[in-house]
Design an enzyme around this catalytic site. Structure first.
Site, PDB file in Angstrom:
ATOM      1  N   HIS A   1      29.298  94.259  65.609  1.00  0.00           N
ATOM      2  CA  HIS A   1      30.241  94.556  64.411  1.00  0.00           C
ATOM      3  C   HIS A   1      31.376  94.751  64.867  1.00  0.00           C
ATOM      4  CE1 HIS A   1      30.385  97.694  61.194  1.00  0.00           C
ATOM      5  NE2 HIS A   1      30.249  96.852  61.267  1.00  0.00           N
TER       6      HIS A   1
ATOM      7  N   ASP B   1      41.742  75.081  60.470  1.00  0.00           N
ATOM      8  CA  ASP B   1      42.220  73.332  60.488  1.00  0.00           C
ATOM      9  C   ASP B   1      42.852  73.008  61.613  1.00  0.00           C
ATOM     10  OD1 ASP B   1      44.673  74.501  60.753  1.00  0.00           O
ATOM     11  OD2 ASP B   1      45.049  74.494  58.682  1.00  0.00           O
TER      12      ASP B   1
ATOM     13  N   HIS C   1      50.839  84.807  55.946  1.00  0.00           N
ATOM     14  CA  HIS C   1      50.518  83.043  57.345  1.00  0.00           C
ATOM     15  C   HIS C   1      50.505  83.607  58.214  1.00  0.00           C
ATOM     16  CE1 HIS C   1      48.682  79.596  58.676  1.00  0.00           C
ATOM     17  NE2 HIS C   1      49.721  79.182  59.329  1.00  0.00           N
TER      18      HIS C   1
ATOM     19  N   TYR D   1      46.125  75.321  54.911  1.00  0.00           N
ATOM     20  CA  TYR D   1      46.062  77.136  54.886  1.00  0.00           C
ATOM     21  C   TYR D   1      44.533  76.802  54.970  1.00  0.00           C
ATOM     22  CZ  TYR D   1      50.784  77.923  54.100  1.00  0.00           C
ATOM     23  OH  TYR D   1      52.692  77.823  54.950  1.00  0.00           O
TER      24      TYR D   1
ATOM     25  N   ASN E   1      42.012  78.397  56.578  1.00  0.00           N
ATOM     26  CA  ASN E   1      41.590  79.161  57.740  1.00  0.00           C
ATOM     27  C   ASN E   1      40.593  80.556  56.670  1.00  0.00           C
ATOM     28  OD1 ASN E   1      43.211  77.061  59.590  1.00  0.00           O
ATOM     29  ND2 ASN E   1      44.718  78.122  58.376  1.00  0.00           N
TER      30      ASN E   1
END
Length: 139
Positions: A20, A28, A106, A128, A130
């Site tokens: 959990h 990428d 980012h 991006y 991801n």
């Protein structure tokens, strides 16, 4: 032979080991991954496997309570973002629970990715693409 969606033994083991709130990054081909972090490197060549196809398969086996994205995906890769959000909304319906969606810049995303239990590297070569999936519990 396994008959569930994830046939890759290393990836299957990583998913099975998540507890959990543990994070699993799907990224990428260009996201930096620390050498000491567990990495399931699926990248074969540019675009194979894709970020979305990898995410789709992982979501068949992982109960997700929240996700983290880079804010920059909204401008730099809106098509991938939209498809990802559709997948997450569908998963939330299947799970019977809302999935929290959070955006950070980012640079913060990369720091948080470094804290994930593992990273799954795809052959995706678009900006991006991801996500960090945070494991929930189905009970």
């Amino acid at each position: 032979m396994k008959k569930t969606a994830v046939l890759n033994a290393q990836l299957s083991g990583v998913i099975a080991s998540l507890g959990h709130t543990d994070g699993l990054t799907i990224c990428d081909a260009g996201l930096p991954i620390p050498s000491e972090q567990q990495c399931v490197d699926l990248a074969l060549t540019k675009g194979i496997p894709s970020f979305l196809s990898t995410l789709e398969v992982v979501l068949t086996e992982l109960f997700v309570e929240r996700i983290l994205l880079a804010e920059e995906i909204k401008q730099a890769n809106p098509t991938i973002e939209q498809q990802l959000l559709e997948m997450i909304n569908k998963l939330a319906q299947t799970q019977g629970r809302q999935i929290e969606i959070e955006y950070v810049v980012h640079s913060e995303f990369k720091q948080r990715s470094n804290q994930a239990k593992a990273v799954v590297r795809t052959g995706e070569c678009s900006p991006y693409a991801n996500v960090i999936l945070y494991s929930g519990v189905p009970f």
